[in-house]
Design a protein around this motif. Structure first.
Motif, mmCIF file in Angstrom:
data_model
loop_
_atom_site.group_PDB
_atom_site.id
_atom_site.type_symbol
_atom_site.label_atom_id
_atom_site.label_comp_id
_atom_site.label_asym_id
_atom_site.label_seq_id
_atom_site.Cartn_x
_atom_site.Cartn_y
_atom_site.Cartn_z
ATOM 1 N N GLU A 3 0.879 -1.258 0.060
ATOM 2 C CA GLU A 3 0.002 0.127 -0.184
ATOM 3 C C GLU A 3 0.758 1.323 -0.170
ATOM 4 O O GLU A 3 2.099 1.414 0.424
ATOM 5 N N LEU A 4 0.407 2.358 -0.585
ATOM 6 C CA LEU A 4 1.143 3.479 -0.725
ATOM 7 C C LEU A 4 0.200 4.717 -0.696
ATOM 8 O O LEU A 4 -0.784 4.457 -1.338
ATOM 9 N N THR A 5 0.511 5.912 -0.367
ATOM 10 C CA THR A 5 -0.350 7.129 -0.206
ATOM 11 C C THR A 5 0.301 8.292 -1.121
ATOM 12 O O THR A 5 1.707 7.967 -1.313
ATOM 13 N N PHE A 6 -0.641 8.995 -1.582
ATOM 14 C CA PHE A 6 0.138 10.146 -2.557
ATOM 15 C C PHE A 6 -0.721 11.118 -2.410
ATOM 16 O O PHE A 6 -2.020 11.081 -2.085
ATOM 17 N N ASP A 7 -0.373 12.160 -3.271
ATOM 18 C CA ASP A 7 -1.205 13.515 -3.457
ATOM 19 C C ASP A 7 -2.046 13.418 -4.460
ATOM 20 O O ASP A 7 -1.495 13.335 -5.531
ATOM 21 N N PRO A 8 -3.326 13.300 -4.297
ATOM 22 C CA PRO A 8 -4.321 13.038 -5.590
ATOM 23 C C PRO A 8 -4.140 14.125 -6.397
ATOM 24 O O PRO A 8 -4.785 14.154 -7.663
ATOM 25 N N SER A 9 -3.903 15.458 -5.831
ATOM 26 C CA SER A 9 -3.463 16.619 -6.762
ATOM 27 C C SER A 9 -2.416 16.631 -7.689
ATOM 28 O O SER A 9 -2.308 17.780 -8.386
ATOM 29 N N GLY A 10 -1.525 15.599 -7.374
ATOM 30 C CA GLY A 10 -0.268 15.737 -7.942
ATOM 31 C C GLY A 10 -0.421 15.465 -9.531
ATOM 32 O O GLY A 10 -1.382 15.089 -10.081
ATOM 33 N N SER A 11 0.767 15.354 -10.196
ATOM 34 C CA SER A 11 0.902 15.015 -11.546
ATOM 35 C C SER A 11 0.754 13.672 -11.697
ATOM 36 O O SER A 11 0.677 12.585 -10.884
ATOM 37 N N ARG A 12 0.463 13.374 -13.053
ATOM 38 C CA ARG A 12 0.158 11.913 -13.654
ATOM 39 C C ARG A 12 1.644 11.047 -13.041
ATOM 40 O O ARG A 12 1.405 10.160 -12.737
ATOM 41 N N GLU A 13 2.546 11.998 -13.664
ATOM 42 C CA GLU A 13 3.819 10.924 -13.227
ATOM 43 C C GLU A 13 4.051 10.560 -11.687
ATOM 44 O O GLU A 13 4.429 9.524 -11.565
ATOM 45 N N ARG A 70 -8.606 2.683 -20.360
ATOM 46 C CA ARG A 70 -8.191 4.183 -20.311
ATOM 47 C C ARG A 70 -9.147 4.802 -19.081
ATOM 48 O O ARG A 70 -10.427 4.570 -19.083
ATOM 49 N N MET A 71 -8.467 5.858 -18.351
ATOM 50 C CA MET A 71 -9.317 6.667 -17.592
ATOM 51 C C MET A 71 -10.134 7.717 -18.303
ATOM 52 O O MET A 71 -9.135 8.512 -18.874
ATOM 53 N N VAL A 72 -11.136 8.017 -18.193
ATOM 54 C CA VAL A 72 -11.918 8.969 -19.084
ATOM 55 C C VAL A 72 -11.916 10.311 -18.432
ATOM 56 O O VAL A 72 -11.458 11.480 -18.604
ATOM 57 N N MET A 121 -8.873 12.738 -9.271
ATOM 58 C CA MET A 121 -7.321 12.899 -9.675
ATOM 59 C C MET A 121 -7.485 13.297 -11.155
ATOM 60 O O MET A 121 -7.025 12.283 -12.240
ATOM 61 N N PRO A 122 -7.775 14.410 -11.576
ATOM 62 C CA PRO A 122 -7.903 15.000 -12.917
ATOM 63 C C PRO A 122 -6.394 14.846 -13.755
ATOM 64 O O PRO A 122 -6.711 14.688 -15.003
ATOM 65 N N ALA A 123 -5.360 14.585 -13.276
ATOM 66 C CA ALA A 123 -4.355 14.342 -13.958
ATOM 67 C C ALA A 123 -4.203 13.025 -14.579
ATOM 68 O O ALA A 123 -3.464 12.522 -15.681
ATOM 69 N N LEU A 124 -5.031 12.041 -14.520
ATOM 70 C CA LEU A 124 -5.066 10.941 -14.884
ATOM 71 C C LEU A 124 -5.957 10.809 -15.958
ATOM 72 O O LEU A 124 -6.156 9.558 -16.711
ATOM 73 N N GLU A 125 -6.837 11.670 -16.215
ATOM 74 C CA GLU A 125 -7.988 11.812 -17.405
ATOM 75 C C GLU A 125 -6.863 11.492 -18.765
ATOM 76 O O GLU A 125 -6.221 12.099 -19.079
ATOM 77 N N GLY A 126 -7.524 10.115 -19.364
ATOM 78 C CA GLY A 126 -6.898 10.088 -20.620
ATOM 79 C C GLY A 126 -5.816 9.031 -20.773
ATOM 80 O O GLY A 126 -4.985 8.729 -21.518
ATOM 81 N N CYS A 127 -5.210 8.528 -19.456
ATOM 82 C CA CYS A 127 -4.473 7.784 -19.219
ATOM 83 C C CYS A 127 -4.814 6.423 -19.827
ATOM 84 O O CYS A 127 -5.834 5.695 -19.249
ATOM 85 N N ALA A 128 -3.856 5.513 -20.642
ATOM 86 C CA ALA A 128 -3.910 4.445 -20.961
ATOM 87 C C ALA A 128 -3.334 3.414 -19.837
ATOM 88 O O ALA A 128 -2.281 2.755 -20.249
ATOM 89 N N VAL A 129 -3.863 3.235 -18.889
ATOM 90 C CA VAL A 129 -3.233 2.803 -17.666
ATOM 91 C C VAL A 129 -3.222 1.181 -17.876
ATOM 92 O O VAL A 129 -2.300 0.442 -17.374
ATOM 93 N N ALA A 130 -3.938 0.480 -18.527
ATOM 94 C CA ALA A 130 -4.112 -1.170 -18.594
ATOM 95 C C ALA A 130 -2.792 -1.516 -19.325
ATOM 96 O O ALA A 130 -2.239 -2.227 -19.160
ATOM 97 N N ASP A 131 -2.707 -0.747 -20.674
ATOM 98 C CA ASP A 131 -1.584 -0.821 -21.487
ATOM 99 C C ASP A 131 -0.324 -0.554 -20.532
ATOM 100 O O ASP A 131 0.707 -1.377 -20.449
#
Length: 316
Positions: A44-54, A90-92, A97-107
């Motif tokens: 498990e890991l925590t992060f800032d949800p307003s952070g960048s996609r990277e 893909r995250m639509v 977590m708006p930075a993830l919108e459009g991310c092809a996370v499964a690939d």
């Protein structure tokens, strides 16, 4: 509305382990799970949800690679909220977590762990988990309810998931028009009155420090103001469930999260309000159950159930 028939291969017919991951605003957790539902490892890991996609993806990567490093994987599944394109992985739309919108996370995950990967909505995976491993075993129709910091309902109806691919889970249904503003930009979403965030807001307004349902219930024993907040919170939860009962008549609602851990009196208040608002009667009379899955891991186990149901998907 389309659904998915739930049918599974016997666990003994599969070898190896599955990687199940859950991505929530500010937290990612995952597990290595065998086909029988036994947990072999967790991270498990925590992060800032307003952070960048990277930054967010780096946290997801650390959890995934840490679990997958020493195992031969039969598949990987990621659960998330928001609007998802599950066919393309893909995250639509991800309000928190708006930075993830459009991310092809499964690939991305497939290449990272060298195994086929799926993306699925967490509400639907929770239904799979309940149906295959939990309190929904043997049931053809029920609703699985996530409560607490997140809110959502997945519905199994006559053996099929009632939800379009990537669809919402009810948190943003309008139940109180023109009242509280939601993070999605609308007003009066169920989420604005039926999550832990609402309890914290009540605490700020009343000058109380309680920040979750358990602490509110403890204070309610001696403080009528706290008791009133707890009662209203139960009724707020029931309001959304009553709409679902009227539309789909699942009858059985399996509670997860803080409502499942709350007092019997809190759940009785939910049930009484739900029955009063829906009044369906007969075999579909609403009833509540709490999760039987230790650690409330239905979503992670639902990922395993989905992979067992579908078979190992092809690599993209």
């Amino acid at each position: 509305m389309s659904g998915r028939v739930l049918s599974f291969e016997p666990p003994a017919s599969r070898e190896g382990s599955f990687l199940a991951l859950e991505l929530l605003p500010g937290r990612v957790h995952g597990a290595l799970i065998d086909p029988s539902g036994r947990f072999r490892a967790r991270r498990e890991l925590t992060f800032d949800p307003s952070g960048s996609r990277e930054e967010i993806m780096a946290g997801l990567d650390r959890v995934a690679t840490g679990l997958a490093r020493s195992s031969r994987l039969g598949g990987c599944v990621l659960s998330a909220g928001g609007v998802l394109d599950t066919a393309r992985g893909r995250m639509v739309q991800v309000v928190d977590m708006p930075a993830l919108e459009g991310c092809a996370v499964a690939d991305h995950l497939s290449a990272l762990v060298d195994a086929p990967a799926l993306l699925e909505h967490r509400a639907r995976l929770q239904v799979h988990g309940d149906h295959y491993f939990g309190a929904g075993q043997g049931e053809e129709t029920f609703a699985s309810v996530a409560t607490g910091g997140t809110l959502g309902v997945g519905i199994l109806y006559q053996g099929m998931i009632l939800a379009p691919d990537g669809g919402r889970s009810g948190a943003h249904m309008t139940v109180a028009s023109r009242q509280l503003e939601c993070s999605c930009g609308k007003y009066g979403c169920w989420r604005t009155i039926a999550t832990t965030a609402w309890l914290r807001q009540q605490g700020r307004e009343l000058g109380m420090i309680e920040n979750d349902l358990a602490s509110w219930e403890r204070r309610a024993v001696e403080d009528p103001r706290a008791a009133a907040v707890v009662g209203e919170y139960a009724e707020n939860l029931a309001l959304g469930l009553a709409n679902i009962q009227q539309l789909c008549m699942p009858g059985l609602f399996i509670l997860h999260g803080e409502a499942a851990r709350a007092s019997a009196g809190f759940r009785e208040r939910i049930l009484a309000t739900l029955r009063d608002l829906s009044r369906t009667g007969g075999e579909t009379e609403p009833r509540l159950a709490t999760t039987t899955i230790v650690g409330d891991d239905a979503t992670l186990l639902g990922g395993v159930a989905l992979l067992l149901q579908r078979g190992v998907p092809s690599r993209r």
